[in-house]
Design a protein around this motif. Structure first.
Motif, PDB file in Angstrom:
ATOM      1  N   VAL A  50      10.619 -16.830 -17.594  1.00 49.43           N
ATOM      2  CA  VAL A  50      10.862 -15.402 -17.845  1.00 49.43           C
ATOM      3  C   VAL A  50       9.693 -14.788 -18.618  1.00 49.43           C
ATOM      4  N   CYS A  51       9.625 -13.464 -18.544  1.00 49.24           N
ATOM      5  CA  CYS A  51       8.656 -12.736 -19.360  1.00 49.24           C
ATOM      6  C   CYS A  51       9.216 -11.342 -19.638  1.00 49.24           C
ATOM      7  N   ALA A  52       8.902 -10.812 -20.817  1.00 49.06           N
ATOM      8  CA  ALA A  52       9.440  -9.512 -21.234  1.00 49.06           C
ATOM      9  C   ALA A  52       8.416  -8.400 -21.042  1.00 49.06           C
ATOM     10  N   PHE A  53       8.894  -7.273 -20.545  1.00 51.09           N
ATOM     11  CA  PHE A  53       8.032  -6.101 -20.374  1.00 51.09           C
ATOM     12  C   PHE A  53       8.779  -4.844 -20.785  1.00 51.09           C
ATOM     13  N   ARG A  54       8.007  -3.809 -21.094  1.00 47.50           N
ATOM     14  CA  ARG A  54       8.605  -2.497 -21.292  1.00 47.50           C
ATOM     15  C   ARG A  54       8.885  -1.871 -19.940  1.00 47.50           C
ATOM     16  N   LYS A  55       9.608  -0.763 -19.965  1.00 46.64           N
ATOM     17  CA  LYS A  55       9.928  -0.028 -18.735  1.00 46.64           C
ATOM     18  C   LYS A  55       8.641   0.236 -17.939  1.00 46.64           C
ATOM     19  N   PRO A  56       8.676  -0.045 -16.649  1.00 50.14           N
ATOM     20  CA  PRO A  56       7.439   0.107 -15.858  1.00 50.14           C
ATOM     21  C   PRO A  56       7.174   1.557 -15.456  1.00 50.14           C
ATOM     22  N   VAL A  57       6.507   2.278 -16.320  1.00 50.50           N
ATOM     23  CA  VAL A  57       6.112   3.657 -16.009  1.00 50.50           C
ATOM     24  C   VAL A  57       4.853   3.597 -15.137  1.00 50.50           C
ATOM     25  N   SER A  58       4.815   4.401 -14.095  1.00 46.03           N
ATOM     26  CA  SER A  58       3.706   4.294 -13.135  1.00 46.03           C
ATOM     27  C   SER A  58       2.833   5.538 -13.075  1.00 46.03           C
ATOM     28  N   ILE A  59       1.564   5.298 -12.793  1.00 49.42           N
ATOM     29  CA  ILE A  59       0.621   6.361 -12.447  1.00 49.42           C
ATOM     30  C   ILE A  59       0.329   6.208 -10.956  1.00 49.42           C
ATOM     31  N   LEU A  60       0.471   7.289 -10.230  1.00 51.87           N
ATOM     32  CA  LEU A  60       0.146   7.250  -8.804  1.00 51.87           C
ATOM     33  C   LEU A  60      -1.289   7.712  -8.606  1.00 51.87           C
ATOM     34  N   VAL A  61      -2.108   6.832  -8.033  1.00 55.57           N
ATOM     35  CA  VAL A  61      -3.478   7.211  -7.690  1.00 55.57           C
ATOM     36  C   VAL A  61      -3.541   7.306  -6.168  1.00 55.57           C
ATOM     37  N   ASN A  62      -3.670   8.539  -5.719  1.00 52.27           N
ATOM     38  CA  ASN A  62      -3.615   8.819  -4.289  1.00 52.27           C
ATOM     39  C   ASN A  62      -5.040   9.061  -3.783  1.00 52.27           C
ATOM     40  N   ILE A  63      -5.517   8.166  -2.941  1.00 50.72           N
ATOM     41  CA  ILE A  63      -6.930   8.209  -2.548  1.00 50.72           C
ATOM     42  C   ILE A  63      -7.066   8.700  -1.112  1.00 50.72           C
ATOM     43  N   THR A  64      -7.735   9.833  -0.961  1.00 55.34           N
ATOM     44  CA  THR A  64      -7.862  10.456   0.359  1.00 55.34           C
ATOM     45  C   THR A  64      -9.334  10.677   0.702  1.00 55.34           C
ATOM     46  N   GLY A  65      -9.565  11.103   1.936  1.00 53.25           N
ATOM     47  CA  GLY A  65     -10.921  11.407   2.376  1.00 53.25           C
ATOM     48  C   GLY A  65     -11.498  10.277   3.212  1.00 53.25           C
ATOM     49  N   GLN A  66     -12.780  10.320   3.403  1.00 50.62           N
ATOM     50  CA  GLN A  66     -13.472   9.344   4.244  1.00 50.62           C
ATOM     51  C   GLN A  66     -14.629   8.756   3.456  1.00 50.62           C
ATOM     52  N   LEU A  67     -14.603   7.440   3.261  1.00 48.89           N
ATOM     53  CA  LEU A  67     -15.695   6.809   2.512  1.00 48.89           C
ATOM     54  C   LEU A  67     -16.987   6.850   3.306  1.00 48.89           C
ATOM     55  N   GLN A  68     -18.081   7.163   2.636  1.00 46.60           N
ATOM     56  CA  GLN A  68     -19.393   7.154   3.289  1.00 46.60           C
ATOM     57  C   GLN A  68     -19.875   5.717   3.498  1.00 46.60           C
ATOM     58  N   GLU A  69     -20.896   5.598   4.336  1.00 49.72           N
ATOM     59  CA  GLU A  69     -21.561   4.311   4.542  1.00 49.72           C
ATOM     60  C   GLU A  69     -21.977   3.719   3.201  1.00 49.72           C
ATOM     61  N   GLN A  70     -21.797   2.428   3.027  1.00 49.37           N
ATOM     62  CA  GLN A  70     -22.227   1.708   1.819  1.00 49.37           C
ATOM     63  C   GLN A  70     -21.419   2.085   0.578  1.00 49.37           C
ATOM     64  N   VAL A  71     -20.335   2.808   0.761  1.00 49.64           N
ATOM     65  CA  VAL A  71     -19.446   3.108  -0.365  1.00 49.64           C
ATOM     66  C   VAL A  71     -18.144   2.354  -0.101  1.00 49.64           C
ATOM     67  N   VAL A  72     -17.749   1.533  -1.060  1.00 50.62           N
ATOM     68  CA  VAL A  72     -16.641   0.594  -0.828  1.00 50.62           C
ATOM     69  C   VAL A  72     -15.623   0.645  -1.972  1.00 50.62           C
ATOM     70  N   SER A  73     -14.646  -0.257  -1.891  1.00 55.40           N
ATOM     71  CA  SER A  73     -13.542  -0.198  -2.853  1.00 55.40           C
ATOM     72  C   SER A  73     -14.014  -0.352  -4.298  1.00 55.40           C
ATOM     73  N   LYS A  74     -15.092  -1.113  -4.536  1.00 52.53           N
ATOM     74  CA  LYS A  74     -15.604  -1.255  -5.899  1.00 52.53           C
ATOM     75  C   LYS A  74     -16.042   0.101  -6.448  1.00 52.53           C
TER      76      LYS A  74
END
Lengths: 426, 176
Positions: A150-174
């Motif tokens: 088991v492990c204890a955590f606080r209530k999981p409050v979330s931030i939504l990061v919504n990623i849109t658009g079109q990545l250019q050449e040589q631009v990646v997830s990093k």
């Protein structure tokens, strides 16, 4: 009211709520490595409680310093090895089979949608790429995880990061995650789960998603998390094909974890990445992020490609595309550390290792090594490294050294030029 | 576990002090807490701070700014504090894992609003500040040479229970 994916996972694993707002969860995976686990093992022995809650749910690897570099690291490895042996932990990975934990464990199919995962390692958030709740913890949490599951955590409050658009050449997830951290700040997601969504995430491979979730902790996040989808099913299919009649059935099952449309978020961050350029860090915090071109005169002494952030096959391929037919600038040391034996072998068979060697790189075995200044490429004072890792803290790769975080392609380009370089400028 | 919280404070006037600064990775090859003792805050470069100085040697409390303990999950960071007799940190905020590690070890990570932290830092102008902590009443008193300040601090029932139990292993072992 609807639930987020993290809230659904919490609800499905709730063992106890000893106080309002404290959630004690049953764990599906307790992952262990040789740096943070030995002290937990010693403490359990001292308490005469040298037991494990379920050896099939515990996975262990020697990855931070391997093969051992000195007597101390040899002892750490031995403590983990002996412990795995006496408790029948079958999934223990040692020299020859070992790799960087957050690369190796997903590759083995150990992480599934809806799982709860802890490890004594801050980058455990990586595993959220599979739609799991995965959190880095300290040795005491790990110890209780090993003993009680088991492990204890606080209530999981979330931030939504919504990623849109079109990545250019040589631009990646990093580049995307560095930009997200810049927006959130190094504590912008403290006590928050970062839920990554949007068409750009949907189009990413599992390798690319793991780069995204890997760095959630650099914004303070408890876990990064992506929705499990057809990409997830394809990745996991060799491991789950006996459990489901078809991929469609697996997808339908995994979809139960998707956040409800009326789920509540602490914050929603909409990011259009269409204009995003290759990113790099400067200074000593991972939210100090700018365009690679802004740092184009910054000299680098070493290039380091690997780690739990960017040591996967796709990362190596992206760097190799840049390096093909080129050489490291005179005086620049190149180090490639494929993050698992499987990746090492595939890179070898695909001719990727040859490209790195032709460019002048040294290739190490899979290990965390230089990322945290342990081995295989520690910097001298005053030196700078173009690194595909996740932390640029002062002294991280060696006392007095400077780390510029960037994508594999940008790191490769920087090695070729000897200064930080946007790969599109080669 | 009967631990006394409080004593002379050392002030670290920077946000985002990370666990690499609290205990560098090169010491993670140690397998006992005691071995970490000489290396606390060794890599922290901060004006007026000396990791080998008297102020740190005397300190039982750290007062600092935002996001203390960010970065690596290494519990070696709170252990390095513990083996140096520092059981209390007072900050404007913490990284989650570090904060949990503190409570899991039965130590105190007290969070105060920025304005209160500012007042504590101002008190430091008077010389040595000594902090007394009343855990039950969740109240701390900071005494400078001419002035005393007191603050009520929030503490979740769970975190308080961990400190009282002496840590998470004790709590969990009794309950699960």
């Amino acid at each position: 009211m609807g639930q987020t994916i993290a809230e659904k996972i919490f609800a499905a694993h709730l063992r106890d709520e000893p106080f309002e707002g404290t959630y004690v969860l049953d764990l599906d995976r307790v992952l262990c490595h040789e740096i943070t686990t030995p002290v937990a093992i010693a403490d359990l022995q001292w308490r005469e409680k040298d037991r494990v809650f379920d050896p099939t749910k515990i996975k262990a690897v020697i990855d931070h310093v391997t093969p051992a570099k000195d007597s101390k690291t040899a002892v750490q490895g031995k403590i983990l090895r002996d412990w795995a042996g006496r408790h029948g932990i079958a999934d223990f990975f040692d020299v020859g089979q070992n790799g960087v934990c957050h690369v190796l464990f997903p590759e083995k199919g150990f992480i599934r949608p809806g799982f709860t995962v802890i490890m004594g390692d801050s980058h455990t958030c990586t595993h959220g790429a599979f739609g799991a709740f995965a959190a880095g913890v300290g040795t005491t949490d790990l110890e209780v995880g090993i003993l009680k599951g088991v492990c204890a955590f606080r209530k999981p409050v979330s931030i939504l990061v919504n990623i849109t658009g079109q990545l250019q050449e040589q631009v990646v997830s990093k580049d995307v995650i560095l930009y997200v951290i810049k927006q959130l700040g190094v504590n912008g997601a403290t006590d928050r789960v970062i839920e990554f969504r949007g068409p750009v995430v949907d189009a990413m491979s599992m390798d690319a998603r793991m780069t995204l979730t890997n760095m959630a902790i650099e914004a303070g996040g408890t876990s990064g998390i992506c929705w499990p989808d057809a990409v997830t099913v394809d990745y996991l299919w060799p491991f789950i094909s006996a459990d489901y009649p078809s991929k469609e059935a697996a997808l339908a099952d995994f979809s139960k974890w998707h956040s409800d449309p009326d789920a509540e978020y602490d914050r929603v961050l909409n990011i259009d990445v269409s204009d995003l350029q290759p990113q790099v860090t400067f200074d000593y915090k991972p939210d100090c992020v700018t365009n690679a071109r802004d740092l184009r005169d910054a000299p680098v002494d070493q290039v380091y490609i690997g780690t739990c952030t960017n040591g996967r096959l796709e990362d190596l391929q992206q760097a190799a595309e840049v390096l093909k037919g080129r050489k490291l600038a005179p005086g620049v040391r190149g180090i490639l550390s494929p993050a698992s034996p499987k990746i090492f072998r595939e890179a070898m068979e695909l001719g990727i290792l040859g490209i790195f060697m032709d460019a002048g790189f040294c290739i190490t075995n899979p290990t965390c090594g230089a990322c945290l200044g342990m081995s295989n490429g520690v910097l001298a004072p005053g030196e700078a490294c173009a690194a595909t890792s996740n932390r640029n803290f002062q002294g991280r790769m060696g006392q007095g050294g400077m780390v510029y975080l960037m994508s594999p392609a940008t790191a490769a380009a920087s090695g070729v030029k000897g200064v930080v370089t946007d790969p599109r400028d080669l | 576990m009967n631990r006394t919280f409080g004593g002379p404070a050392i002030f670290l006037d920077r946000s985002d002090i990370n666990t690499d600064e609290i205990i560098p990775a090169r010491y993670l090859t140690e397998v006992t807490k005691e071995a970490l003792q000489p290396y606390l805050l060794e890599d922290l470069t901060l004006e007026g701070f000396d990791p080998r100085g008297e102020a740190l040697k005397q300190a039982a409390v750290i007062v600092t700014r935002k996001n203390f303990g960010c970065g690596s999950s290494r519990e070696h960071a709170p252990w390095a504090l513990e083996v140096n007799g520092i059981y209390t940190v007072i900050a404007e905020g913490y990284a989650r894992i570090f904060r949990q590690n503190m409570f899991n070890c039965g130590m105190l990570a007290i969070e105060l609003p920025a304005a209160d932290i500012d007042r504590l830092f101002a008190l430091q102008q008077q010389g040595v500040v000594t902090v007394a902590v009343d855990l039950d009443r969740q109240r701390l008193v900071a005494a400078g040479s001419r002035q005393e300040l007191s603050f009520d601090f929030p503490l979740s029932p769970f975190d308080k229970a961990l400190v009282k139990a002496g840590g998470w292993v004790e709590f969990a072992d009794a309950r699960y």
